[in-house]
Design a protein around this motif. Structure first.
Motif, PDB file in Angstrom:
ATOM      1  N   THR A 378      60.504-124.071 -92.967  1.00 45.93           N
ATOM      2  CA  THR A 378      59.949-123.541 -94.252  1.00 45.93           C
ATOM      3  C   THR A 378      59.386-124.901 -95.160  1.00 45.93           C
ATOM      4  O   THR A 378      58.895-124.416 -96.451  1.00 45.93           O
ATOM      5  CB  THR A 378      61.348-123.029 -94.949  1.00 45.93           C
ATOM      6  OG1 THR A 378      62.503-124.087 -95.285  1.00 45.93           O
ATOM      7  CG2 THR A 378      61.970-121.840 -94.408  1.00 45.93           C
ATOM      8  N   SER A 402      67.783-119.283 -85.883  1.00 46.31           N
ATOM      9  CA  SER A 402      68.543-120.403 -86.975  1.00 46.31           C
ATOM     10  C   SER A 402      69.964-120.333 -86.633  1.00 46.31           C
ATOM     11  O   SER A 402      70.651-118.981 -86.736  1.00 46.31           O
ATOM     12  CB  SER A 402      68.110-119.902 -88.548  1.00 46.31           C
ATOM     13  OG  SER A 402      67.012-120.268 -88.607  1.00 46.31           O
ATOM     14  N   ASP A 433      68.255-114.919 -87.474  1.00 48.07           N
ATOM     15  CA  ASP A 433      69.090-115.709 -88.609  1.00 48.07           C
ATOM     16  C   ASP A 433      70.728-115.530 -87.718  1.00 48.07           C
ATOM     17  O   ASP A 433      71.176-114.480 -88.189  1.00 48.07           O
ATOM     18  CB  ASP A 433      69.232-115.170 -89.927  1.00 48.07           C
ATOM     19  CG  ASP A 433      70.065-115.865 -90.681  1.00 48.07           C
ATOM     20  OD1 ASP A 433      70.731-116.646 -90.327  1.00 48.07           O
ATOM     21  OD2 ASP A 433      70.460-115.698 -91.763  1.00 48.07           O
ATOM     22  N   SER A 489      61.112-118.745 -91.229  1.00 45.41           N
ATOM     23  CA  SER A 489      62.413-118.260 -91.684  1.00 45.41           C
ATOM     24  C   SER A 489      62.627-116.885 -91.637  1.00 45.41           C
ATOM     25  O   SER A 489      61.763-116.013 -92.269  1.00 45.41           O
ATOM     26  CB  SER A 489      62.976-118.737 -93.109  1.00 45.41           C
ATOM     27  OG  SER A 489      64.026-118.243 -93.676  1.00 45.41           O
TER      28      SER A 489
END
Length: 543
Positions: A378, A402, A433, A489
């Motif tokens: 990011t 992530s 995520d 992200s």
């Protein structure tokens, strides 16, 4: 207890007993303990591997109850023929190199010299096959003189006797067919106390769960005759996991690492896991300044089909900064080289240089998986932003996962895995995520997050199927990534959902009345506290 578990327990007991010997002779937790433990373990492995291959090469030895004794009875011609049949499947050993031979000689004068000479002879006899090279082509041999680490002369022989007595009472032979599944866990146990931060680059051991996820996402279907590479290989856990996923006989490994200790660990890892054919590609040296592997034409760096890496995130490379930023390396480091800070030079971000090196080192169809600090995905400016822009514009980003915090017990930095693919045939990008998965457990003085096998499979399956799961994964186009200022992200692409509940007018009035009553009570309490505080301040002025 299964046969596998029994062998694993006995092997771990052998390792523990060798560590106890080191402690008893004043070498515990010393800088040389790792060399003694790993070299003695490797000597035992090579001894037993030779016997295993000898049984397969000579039918007369196949069912031998005392194979080392039967080998000693062989004629010189028969033994030479046996060596020829075994070939490069095992280390070449002379009759006097076997553990049983040393065991029977342990009460002779100067046994320590005999023990050391045996190791040196084995190293010299096998230097072409088993050595690790430096960038200047100097060979790092298999073994050193073990007794040299003992200062007191009268303790050298007892130390070597203690070792040989532990080695003779155990055999690896029953587990050689288990290959990676057995020896990968044994390797972790063997080096767990020695693979700490040291030297210029941190030697973080990549957790098996992360290595598995990287390998199975990179190689979802069978491939063969491919090259694998890690420019910051450490002990080789990522390379070995990837080789196991592909098949050890279907790939060749290439590596480089600045740490001699890491290179020795990687050599041991390759030997334990049936990858002898790649040993000569293990190089000790500075990858960024002096990348060793070049193409056949000797005109440029070698390109690889698959690259995996968990590079160091931060380190002081100020002495090399100007060299790396010179015209000689400009094509490779297209996004730039970090400047030298006025202080905290040890916090210079070096991982962006490794990412750029990896991009440069991929074939036209190459794929890569790189562990990066989550802040990379990011960052709104600088080198990190330029790299993300390049990956997007060149349509070679396959996705990002992530990971949970503390997935690495040795660092508190949150990490993500960046997946690259120079021919992203799907045309879209998977952003995931997985930070909420896993359970926290204690690992020594640290906390670490452990993923279950089901969670590992969830990450792998969801990614490879390009599935969209609410709050977990999303697939996006390159144009969407551009619109989000090249953010990788997943959270920035999740849909924000607002749930509406239909209520009657009467229910609405009741809720509003309750809210108003609560607010009135809060305001009233606020005024009371304000008066009380002012009174206390007034009294303080008079004291």
């Amino acid at each position: 207890m299964t046969k596998h578990s029994v062998h694993k327990q006995k092997t771990e007991e052998l390792i523990d007993s060798l560590k106890t010997i080191c402690t008893n002779y004043g070498l515990g937790n010393g800088g040389n303990e790792y060399k003694i433990i790993t070299e003695v373990f490797l000597y035992k492995f090579l001894n037993d591997k030779f016997l295993h291959e000898a049984r397969k090469a000579d039918k007369k030895l196949n069912n031998s109850e005392n194979i080392e004794q039967d080998i000693q009875k062989m004629s010189k011609a028969d033994y030479e023929y046996l060596l020829e049949k075994i070939g490069t499947s095992a280390a070449k050993l002379k009759k006097q190199h076997f553990i049983s031979y040393l065991f029977n000689k342990q009460n002779e004068d100067d046994f320590a010299t005999l023990f050391d000479n045996t190791l040196i002879e084995i190293a010299d006899l096998n230097i072409k096959l088993f050595s690790v090279a430096t960038i200047s082509k100097e060979k790092i041999r298999l073994f050193d003189r073990i007794s040299d680490y003992i200062i007191e002369r009268n303790q050298k022989a007892p130390f070597c006797k203690a070792i040989i007595n532990k080695l003779v009472s155990f055999s690896f032979e029953p587990v050689f067919e288990e290959k990676y599944d057995f020896f990968s866990t044994i390797f972790e146990y063997l080096i767990k106390d020695y693979n700490k931060d040291s030297g210029k680059y941190a030697e973080y051991y990549t957790p098996a769960s992360v290595a598995k996820i990287m390998a199975r996402i990179l190689v979802p279907k069978p491939v063969k005759s491919v090259t694998l590479y890690d420019p910051a290989a450490g002990s080789g856990s990522l390379l070995l996991s990837l080789a196991h996923q592909i098949g050890e006989d279907k790939c060749s490994i290439y590596s480089q690492d600045i740490s001699q200790k890491s290179s020795e660990f990687l050599r041991l890892n390759l030997i334990l896991n049936n990858l002898l054919h790649s040993l000569h590609n293990v190089i000790k040296g500075n990858t960024l300044i002096s990348p060793y592997h070049i193409n056949d034409e000797k005109t440029d760096l070698k390109r690889f089909d698959y690259i995996v890496s968990n590079p160091p995130f931060k380190t002081d490379f100020s002495d090399d900064r100007e060299t790396l930023a010179s015209d000689k390396h400009k094509k490779r480091f297209f996004a730039g080289v970090p400047n030298i800070p006025n202080k905290d030079k040890d916090k210079m971000a070096i991982y962006p240089l490794f990412i750029q090196h990896i991009i440069y080192s991929l074939t036209t169809k190459g794929k890569a998986a790189i562990v990066v600090p989550t802040g990379f995905i990011t960052a709104q400016s600088g080198i990190e932003f330029k790299i993300r822009e390049n990956l997007t514009e060149n349509r070679m980003l396959r996705g990002v996962v992530s990971m949970p915090s503390n997935i690495f017990a040795t660092t508190g930095t949150n990490v993500s895995v960046l997946f690259l693919d120079r021919e992203n045939t799907r045309g879209d990008v998977v952003l995931m995520d997985a930070s909420k998965l896993g359970v926290t457990v204690k690992d020594g003085k640290n906390q670490k997050t452990v993923l279950s096998a089901e969670e590992e499979d969830l990450i792998i399956s969801t990614f490879n199927k390009h599935e969209k799961k609410e709050g977990f994964s999303v697939t996006v186009s390159y144009d969407q990534i551009k619109e989000k200022n090249y953010s990788f992200s997943a959270g920035q692409y999740f849909e924000v959902k607002i749930n509406y509940n239909d209520i009657t007018a009467k229910e609405f009035e009741t809720k509003m009345s309750t809210c108003k009553k609560s607010l009135d009570e809060l305001f009233s309490e606020s005024k009371r506290l304000e008066v009380e505080i002012k009174g206390q301040l007034s009294n303080l002025r008079y004291v």
